[in-house]
Write a protein that holds these residues in place. Sequence first.
Motif, PDB file in Angstrom:
ATOM      1  N   GLY A 128      -5.512   4.138  -7.630  1.00 10.66           N
ATOM      2  CA  GLY A 128      -4.939   3.533  -8.776  1.00 10.66           C
ATOM      3  C   GLY A 128      -3.660   4.459  -9.344  1.00 10.66           C
ATOM      4  N   ASN A 129      -3.799   5.759  -9.010  1.00 11.40           N
ATOM      5  CA  ASN A 129      -2.863   6.576  -9.545  1.00 11.40           C
ATOM      6  C   ASN A 129      -1.227   6.652  -9.007  1.00 11.40           C
ATOM      7  N   ARG A 130      -1.311   6.614  -7.654  1.00 11.66           N
ATOM      8  CA  ARG A 130       0.029   6.545  -7.166  1.00 11.66           C
ATOM      9  C   ARG A 130       0.673   5.189  -7.419  1.00 11.66           C
ATOM     10  N   SER A 131      -0.139   3.949  -7.194  1.00  5.22           N
ATOM     11  CA  SER A 131       0.265   2.657  -7.404  1.00  5.22           C
ATOM     12  C   SER A 131       0.865   2.697  -9.036  1.00  5.22           C
ATOM     13  N   ARG A 132       0.472   3.197  -9.721  1.00  2.19           N
ATOM     14  CA  ARG A 132       1.108   3.059 -11.114  1.00  2.19           C
ATOM     15  C   ARG A 132       2.492   3.577 -11.226  1.00  2.19           C
ATOM     16  N   SER A 133       2.625   4.707 -10.423  1.00  2.00           N
ATOM     17  CA  SER A 133       3.941   5.273 -10.250  1.00  2.00           C
ATOM     18  C   SER A 133       4.665   4.416  -9.701  1.00  2.00           C
ATOM     19  N   ALA A 134       4.303   3.941  -8.554  1.00  2.00           N
ATOM     20  CA  ALA A 134       5.266   3.107  -7.790  1.00  2.00           C
ATOM     21  C   ALA A 134       5.500   1.865  -8.406  1.00  2.00           C
ATOM     22  N   ALA A 135       4.464   0.956  -9.020  1.00  2.00           N
ATOM     23  CA  ALA A 135       4.773  -0.162  -9.834  1.00  2.00           C
ATOM     24  C   ALA A 135       5.728   0.287 -10.989  1.00  2.00           C
ATOM     25  N   ASP A 136       5.928   1.259 -11.587  1.00  2.00           N
ATOM     26  CA  ASP A 136       6.646   1.591 -12.339  1.00  2.00           C
ATOM     27  C   ASP A 136       8.235   1.753 -11.954  1.00  2.00           C
ATOM     28  N   TRP A 137       8.202   2.305 -11.012  1.00  2.00           N
ATOM     29  CA  TRP A 137       9.687   2.598 -10.450  1.00  2.00           C
ATOM     30  C   TRP A 137      10.155   0.930  -9.785  1.00  2.00           C
ATOM     31  N   TYR A 164       1.821  -6.707  -5.599  1.00  2.00           N
ATOM     32  CA  TYR A 164       0.516  -6.002  -6.098  1.00  2.00           C
ATOM     33  C   TYR A 164       0.524  -4.455  -5.259  1.00  2.00           C
ATOM     34  N   VAL A 165       0.540  -3.613  -5.996  1.00  2.00           N
ATOM     35  CA  VAL A 165       0.661  -2.391  -5.435  1.00  2.00           C
ATOM     36  C   VAL A 165      -0.791  -1.680  -5.354  1.00  2.00           C
ATOM     37  N   ASP A 173       0.802  -1.230  -0.023  1.00  2.00           N
ATOM     38  CA  ASP A 173       0.014  -0.017  -0.043  1.00  2.00           C
ATOM     39  C   ASP A 173       0.895   1.163  -0.032  1.00  2.00           C
ATOM     40  N   VAL A 174       0.802   2.279  -1.024  1.00  2.00           N
ATOM     41  CA  VAL A 174       1.835   3.334  -1.276  1.00  2.00           C
ATOM     42  C   VAL A 174       0.940   4.385  -0.805  1.00  2.00           C
ATOM     43  N   ARG A 175       0.023   4.456  -0.142  1.00  2.00           N
ATOM     44  CA  ARG A 175      -0.736   5.743   0.409  1.00  2.00           C
ATOM     45  C   ARG A 175      -0.158   6.008   1.613  1.00  2.00           C
ATOM     46  N   LEU A 195       2.469  -1.162   4.307  1.00  2.00           N
ATOM     47  CA  LEU A 195       2.626   0.140   4.156  1.00  2.00           C
ATOM     48  C   LEU A 195       4.126   0.692   3.607  1.00  2.00           C
ATOM     49  N   ILE A 196       4.152   1.039   2.438  1.00  2.00           N
ATOM     50  CA  ILE A 196       5.510   1.684   2.070  1.00  2.00           C
ATOM     51  C   ILE A 196       4.865   3.067   1.274  1.00  2.00           C
TER      52      ILE A 196
END
Length: 108
Positions: free
Chosen positions: A65-74, A59-60, A22-24, A39-40
């Motif tokens: 779904g916006n922040r998780s896309r960026s995190a998954a890219d990284w 699974y991010v 969870d990237v929140r 939590l990260i």
Amino acid sequence: MAREVDLETFAVAWADGGLIVDVREPGEYLVGHVPGARLIPLADVVARAGGLPADRPVYVICASGNRSRSAADWMLAGGIDAYSVAGGTSGWARRGGPLVTGPHENAA
């Protein structure tokens, strides 16, 4: 570009014990998160992604779904098999997925 999974695919992965990040922000996580999610916060993903396994899918998830896309890219760039959860925690809750509160991963 981040790969996405829909909520139905995510539900199966979660039920099978998939690794969820969870990237929140911590306050968002405390109010309600998917049981078992680590939590990260997004700001910490690059620094902490090296501690995630590279031999299984991650699974991010975030709120929508916006922040998780960026995190998954990284994560993908770092060699982690990462997938962004389309619809995020909000979509998960709308479809009746369980949420838990508090500061811990609260495994289901």
